[in-house]
Design a protein around this motif. Structure first.
Motif, short mmCIF file in Angstrom:
data_model
loop_
_atom_site.label_atom_id
_atom_site.label_comp_id
_atom_site.label_asym_id
_atom_site.label_seq_id
_atom_site.Cartn_x
_atom_site.Cartn_y
_atom_site.Cartn_z
N ASP A 1 -41.78 -8.84 -3.90
CA ASP A 1 -41.73 -8.18 -2.60
C ASP A 1 -42.28 -9.08 -1.50
O ASP A 1 -41.75 -9.15 -0.40
CB ASP A 1 -42.49 -6.85 -2.63
CG ASP A 1 -41.79 -5.79 -3.43
OD1 ASP A 1 -40.57 -5.91 -3.69
OD2 ASP A 1 -42.47 -4.81 -3.83
N ILE A 2 -43.39 -9.76 -1.81
CA ILE A 2 -43.97 -10.68 -0.82
C ILE A 2 -42.98 -11.78 -0.49
O ILE A 2 -42.76 -12.11 0.68
CB ILE A 2 -45.31 -11.25 -1.33
CG1 ILE A 2 -46.37 -10.15 -1.35
CG2 ILE A 2 -45.76 -12.44 -0.45
CD1 ILE A 2 -47.68 -10.56 -2.02
N ARG B 1 -39.69 -11.78 -0.72
CA ARG B 1 -38.58 -11.24 0.08
C ARG B 1 -39.01 -11.01 1.52
O ARG B 1 -38.26 -11.30 2.46
CB ARG B 1 -38.04 -9.95 -0.55
CG ARG B 1 -37.16 -10.21 -1.76
CD ARG B 1 -36.36 -8.97 -2.16
NE ARG B 1 -37.19 -7.85 -2.56
CZ ARG B 1 -37.62 -7.62 -3.78
NH1 ARG B 1 -37.34 -8.47 -4.75
NH2 ARG B 1 -38.35 -6.57 -4.06
N PHE B 2 -40.23 -10.48 1.72
CA PHE B 2 -40.72 -10.25 3.08
C PHE B 2 -40.89 -11.57 3.82
O PHE B 2 -40.53 -11.68 5.00
CB PHE B 2 -42.04 -9.48 3.06
CG PHE B 2 -42.53 -9.12 4.44
CD1 PHE B 2 -42.07 -7.98 5.08
CD2 PHE B 2 -43.42 -9.95 5.12
CE1 PHE B 2 -42.50 -7.66 6.36
CE2 PHE B 2 -43.85 -9.64 6.40
CZ PHE B 2 -43.39 -8.50 7.02
N SER C 1 -38.90 -12.10 7.19
CA SER C 1 -39.67 -12.13 8.44
C SER C 1 -39.88 -13.52 9.00
O SER C 1 -40.13 -13.68 10.20
CB SER C 1 -41.04 -11.48 8.22
OG SER C 1 -41.84 -12.32 7.39
N HIS D 1 -49.70 -16.52 1.70
CA HIS D 1 -48.87 -15.49 1.08
C HIS D 1 -48.07 -16.01 -0.11
O HIS D 1 -47.76 -15.25 -1.01
CB HIS D 1 -47.89 -14.89 2.09
CG HIS D 1 -48.53 -14.36 3.31
ND1 HIS D 1 -49.61 -13.50 3.30
CD2 HIS D 1 -48.26 -14.58 4.63
CE1 HIS D 1 -49.97 -13.21 4.53
NE2 HIS D 1 -49.17 -13.86 5.35
N ALA E 1 -50.96 -10.30 0.46
CA ALA E 1 -49.71 -9.79 1.04
C ALA E 1 -49.79 -9.89 2.55
O ALA E 1 -50.86 -9.71 3.14
CB ALA E 1 -49.51 -8.33 0.63
N MET F 1 -46.23 -6.56 6.20
CA MET F 1 -45.44 -6.02 5.09
C MET F 1 -46.05 -4.70 4.62
O MET F 1 -45.35 -3.70 4.45
CB MET F 1 -45.41 -7.01 3.93
CG MET F 1 -44.61 -6.52 2.73
SD MET F 1 -44.74 -7.63 1.31
CE MET F 1 -45.75 -6.60 0.24
N SER G 1 -45.52 -1.98 7.07
CA SER G 1 -44.14 -1.47 7.14
C SER G 1 -43.93 -0.25 6.26
O SER G 1 -43.02 0.55 6.51
CB SER G 1 -43.15 -2.58 6.78
OG SER G 1 -43.18 -2.87 5.40
N TYR G 2 -44.77 -0.05 5.26
CA TYR G 2 -44.65 1.14 4.43
C TYR G 2 -45.01 2.40 5.20
O TYR G 2 -44.57 3.50 4.84
CB TYR G 2 -45.49 1.01 3.16
CG TYR G 2 -45.00 -0.10 2.25
CD1 TYR G 2 -43.72 -0.05 1.70
CD2 TYR G 2 -45.79 -1.19 1.96
CE1 TYR G 2 -43.25 -1.07 0.88
CE2 TYR G 2 -45.33 -2.22 1.14
CZ TYR G 2 -44.06 -2.15 0.61
OH TYR G 2 -43.60 -3.15 -0.20
#
Length: 154
Positions: A36-37, A39-40, A44, A51, A67, A71, A74-75
């Motif tokens: 996930d990190i 992909r972010f 971004s 990171h 992280a 990111m 954003s949750y």
């Protein structure tokens, strides 16, 4: 006043006007992964090596990769868009305070709770992200426009 586990000790959210929205809340739990990190970071353009580079991150004040704060924040948007007030909500404003690092493998609980209804069609939400040890990693407030026909159920 009933106890509210989401409120901080210095706050007192008393519902003096019997507002049906006050204290309504929503929660999402997410586990932070290296994928996930990555992909972010790609999406971004946040290429801070803390990171994504384990060697550099080990030399940082955190001792390992963290992280990206945005990111994790954003949750909060996901909770607003999906749960409170839900589909059709318009995110108008967000105040954020990054209070602690988030590491790969952390389980983050994202909470949003109505603390004010400044006018019809608007909600002020307390937004909080905590890790699996109940440490607040992000705190803040959001202003959202409710979707047309928004009603409180429950």
């Amino acid at each position: 006043m009933k106890p509210d586990v989401w409120s901080k000790p210095e706050h007192s959210w008393m519902n003096v006007n019997n507002d049906p929205y006050l204290s309504r809340g929503a929660i999402k739990v997410v586990e932070i992964t290296a994928d996930d990190i990555q992909r972010f970071v790609e999406l971004s353009g946040d290429r801070n090596p803390i990171h994504s580079d384990e060697f550099i991150a080990r030399k940082s004040i955190f001792g390992k990769r963290i992280a990206p704060g945005m990111m994790v924040a954003s949750y909060i948007s996901a909770v607003i868009a999906n749960d409170l007030p839900g589909p059709g909500a318009i995110y108008l404003q967000q105040e954020l305070k990054f209070e602690a690092p988030v590491f790969i493998g952390d389980r983050i609980t994202v909470m949003a709770r109505v603390i004010e209804t400044p006018r019809p069609g608007r909600l002020v939400l307390e937004t909080t992200c905590t890790n699996q040890e109940a440490v607040v990693v992000i705190s803040g407030k959001a202003l959202v426009k409710t979707p047309q026909g928004f009603e409180v159920h429950g």
